[in-house]
Design a protein around this motif. Structure first.
Motif, PDB file in Angstrom:
ATOM      1  N   ARG A  32      81.455  -5.582 -45.869  1.00  0.00           N
ATOM      2  CA  ARG A  32      82.440  -6.293 -46.719  1.00  0.00           C
ATOM      3  C   ARG A  32      83.861  -6.106 -46.179  1.00  0.00           C
ATOM      4  NH1 ARG A  32      78.939  -4.773 -51.023  1.00  0.00           N
ATOM      5  NH2 ARG A  32      80.076  -2.863 -51.537  1.00  0.00           N
ATOM      6  N   ASP A  33      84.199  -4.866 -45.791  1.00  0.00           N
ATOM      7  CA  ASP A  33      85.547  -4.580 -45.271  1.00  0.00           C
ATOM      8  C   ASP A  33      85.809  -5.370 -43.994  1.00  0.00           C
ATOM      9  OD1 ASP A  33      85.928  -2.820 -47.309  1.00  0.00           O
ATOM     10  OD2 ASP A  33      85.539  -0.998 -46.117  1.00  0.00           O
ATOM     11  N   ARG A  70      84.258  -8.114 -42.969  1.00  0.00           N
ATOM     12  CA  ARG A  70      84.297  -9.545 -43.294  1.00  0.00           C
ATOM     13  C   ARG A  70      85.664  -9.927 -43.849  1.00  0.00           C
ATOM     14  NH1 ARG A  70      85.750 -11.729 -47.671  1.00  0.00           N
ATOM     15  NH2 ARG A  70      84.337 -10.553 -49.029  1.00  0.00           N
ATOM     16  N   ARG A  71      86.198  -9.084 -44.735  1.00  0.00           N
ATOM     17  CA  ARG A  71      87.491  -9.383 -45.370  1.00  0.00           C
ATOM     18  C   ARG A  71      88.613  -9.419 -44.320  1.00  0.00           C
ATOM     19  NH1 ARG A  71      89.948  -5.486 -47.650  1.00  0.00           N
ATOM     20  NH2 ARG A  71      88.024  -4.359 -48.152  1.00  0.00           N
ATOM     21  N   LYS A  72      88.610  -8.451 -43.430  1.00  0.00           N
ATOM     22  CA  LYS A  72      89.676  -8.388 -42.398  1.00  0.00           C
ATOM     23  C   LYS A  72      89.582  -9.570 -41.432  1.00  0.00           C
ATOM     24  CE  LYS A  72      89.754  -3.375 -42.315  1.00  0.00           C
ATOM     25  NZ  LYS A  72      89.657  -2.184 -41.474  1.00  0.00           N
ATOM     26  N   GLN A 127      88.244 -12.476 -42.071  1.00  0.00           N
ATOM     27  CA  GLN A 127      88.598 -13.693 -42.838  1.00  0.00           C
ATOM     28  C   GLN A 127      90.116 -13.859 -42.907  1.00  0.00           C
ATOM     29  OE1 GLN A 127      86.425 -14.076 -46.461  1.00  0.00           O
ATOM     30  NE2 GLN A 127      87.654 -15.798 -47.216  1.00  0.00           N
ATOM     31  N   LEU A 128      90.795 -12.737 -43.122  1.00  0.00           N
ATOM     32  CA  LEU A 128      92.264 -12.767 -43.198  1.00  0.00           C
ATOM     33  C   LEU A 128      92.866 -13.201 -41.852  1.00  0.00           C
ATOM     34  CD1 LEU A 128      94.563 -12.166 -45.192  1.00  0.00           C
ATOM     35  CD2 LEU A 128      94.661  -9.838 -44.255  1.00  0.00           C
ATOM     36  N   THR A 166      92.382 -16.915 -41.570  1.00  0.00           N
ATOM     37  CA  THR A 166      93.267 -17.614 -42.508  1.00  0.00           C
ATOM     38  C   THR A 166      94.680 -17.703 -41.929  1.00  0.00           C
ATOM     39  OG1 THR A 166      91.954 -16.752 -44.322  1.00  0.00           O
ATOM     40  CG2 THR A 166      94.128 -17.539 -44.889  1.00  0.00           C
ATOM     41  N   SER A 226      92.258 -18.550 -50.507  1.00  0.00           N
ATOM     42  CA  SER A 226      91.085 -18.577 -51.388  1.00  0.00           C
ATOM     43  C   SER A 226      90.123 -19.725 -51.032  1.00  0.00           C
ATOM     44  CB  SER A 226      91.550 -18.727 -52.836  1.00  0.00           C
ATOM     45  OG  SER A 226      92.275 -19.947 -52.937  1.00  0.00           O
ATOM     46  N   CYS A 263      85.138 -19.656 -47.573  1.00  0.00           N
ATOM     47  CA  CYS A 263      83.989 -18.909 -48.128  1.00  0.00           C
ATOM     48  C   CYS A 263      83.088 -18.431 -46.992  1.00  0.00           C
ATOM     49  CB  CYS A 263      83.115 -19.804 -49.002  1.00  0.00           C
ATOM     50  SG  CYS A 263      83.994 -20.746 -50.240  1.00  0.00           S
ATOM     51  N   ASP A 303      78.817 -11.749 -50.364  1.00  0.00           N
ATOM     52  CA  ASP A 303      78.579 -10.745 -49.325  1.00  0.00           C
ATOM     53  C   ASP A 303      77.146 -10.213 -49.451  1.00  0.00           C
ATOM     54  OD1 ASP A 303      81.059 -10.430 -47.881  1.00  0.00           O
ATOM     55  OD2 ASP A 303      81.912  -9.666 -49.750  1.00  0.00           O
TER      56      ASP A 303
END
Ligand SMILES: O=C(O)CCC(=O)C(=O)O
Ligand SMILES: [Fe+2]
Length: 315
Positions: free
Chosen positions: A178-179, A181-183, A185-186, A189, A197, A200, A311
């Motif tokens: 998850r961590d 994936r989040r980084k 994704q950022l 972006t 937002s 996905c 996730d």
């Protein structure tokens, strides 16, 4: 009176005949020497040219024609971004403002995921692959569906192990995904200027392990050029996180954007994130792995919420 002798007595060598012969033999010698020199020179030039060609050929990769390096294994890239014109592929899909690619391109960064994180997530991959693995050179472990290559087929780990899957993977392992994936994704972006937002996670999201074993089924043939939007449908932005090092852990296995003129290569490096828009502006392939084992994880994103997934978690 005897004629006076001037100078040294004449010998055979210093006779007039010999004197006349010497210049002509020196000229022949000189010509011979020059001919040899010219021949040696052209041989030397030929050898140097051959050596240069061998060097260039080995630098560019034997099976991939001409290539330019977009990211070298030894570099630590804060961020490199190359914009490329978008293909028309996205026109065939519903558009989502602030998300569907209008700006297309490729980015590489070595500072979003640390090498330590890459090592930890690689250990998660190794745990999963220790339960199976393809008979051919390419194995996958899909974290969302639980599909794992085993022999010539796939087994669903989540179904096979049921609750016991928790003895294999821990909550920490999923948290790590998850961590990461989040980084990633950022980073995507920001690079493409998207509405945070709007993006996905989509499926499949999977670990890959590739070695030099010969392919046994079509699933092992990872080296074909492809367009992710065609192969996977829902992908708008693809990312790859590399978990091992090119030329340290494996040989071959470079990622290539396939282009007329010169392919652009990304040399895998543990912790390196490569991301790009998933349309045919980014046709790509993976060079065959020649030795060692290459680990990576594919994490992709869609702009269509209908194709979004949560996730991965224990299911
Ligand atoms: O592992 C890589 O470098 C690329 C993999 C790939 O192209 C894919 O998963 O679609
Ligand atoms: Fe791909």
């Amino acid at each position: 009176m005897a004629p006076q002798r001037r100078g040294p007595p004449r010998t055979a060598e210093s006779s007039g005949t010999a004197e006349r012969r010497r210049p002509s033999s020196t000229k022949k010698d000189r010509e011979l020497r020059e001919a040899w020199r010219a021949r040696l020179k052209s041989l030397g030039l030929g050898a140097a040219l051959a050596l240069a060609l061998i060097l260039i050929w080995s630098r560019l990769g034997a099976d991939d024609g001409v290539a330019q390096v977009l990211a070298r294994r030894g570099e630590v890239l804060e961020g490199r971004f190359i914009e490329v014109p978008c293909s028309e592929d996205y026109d065939g899909y519903r558009r989502f403002e602030g998300c569907t690619p209008r700006k297309c391109g490729r980015g590489v960064t070595d500072v979003v995921i640390s090498r330590e994180e890459a090592e930890r997530i690689r250990r998660v991959a190794e745990k999963g692959f220790s339960l199976g693995g393809s008979d051919g050179g390419a194995s996958i472990l899909d974290l969302h569906s639980g599909a794992l290559s085993v022999g010539k087929h796939f087994v669903n780990l989540y179904r096979f192990f049921g609750d016991k899957i928790q003895t294999i993977f821990s909550e920490e392992d999923f948290q790590l995904y998850r961590d990461v994936r989040r980084k990633v994704q950022l980073a995507i972006t920001e690079a493409f200027g998207l509405r945070a937002s709007a993006l996905c996670l989509t499926k499949p999201t999977f670990f890959s392990r590739i070695n030099s074993t010969e392919a046994r089924t079509a699933h092992d043939e990872y080296w074909h050029a492809h367009v992710d939007k065609v192969t996977y449908g829902s992908f708008d932005y693809t990312s790859l996180l590399y978990l091992s090092d090119y030329q340290e852990d494996f040989g071959g296995g470079r990622f290539m954007f396939v282009e007329e003129g010169a392919n652009k290569t990304v040399e895998p490096r543990a912790g390196r994130v490569s991301f790009f828009t998933s349309g045919s502006e980014n046709l790509h392939r993976v060079e065959k792995v020649r030795w060692g084992t290459r680990y990576a994880i594919t994490i992709a994103f869609t702009c269509n919420p209908d194709h979004g997934i949560e996730d991965p978690a224990f299911t």
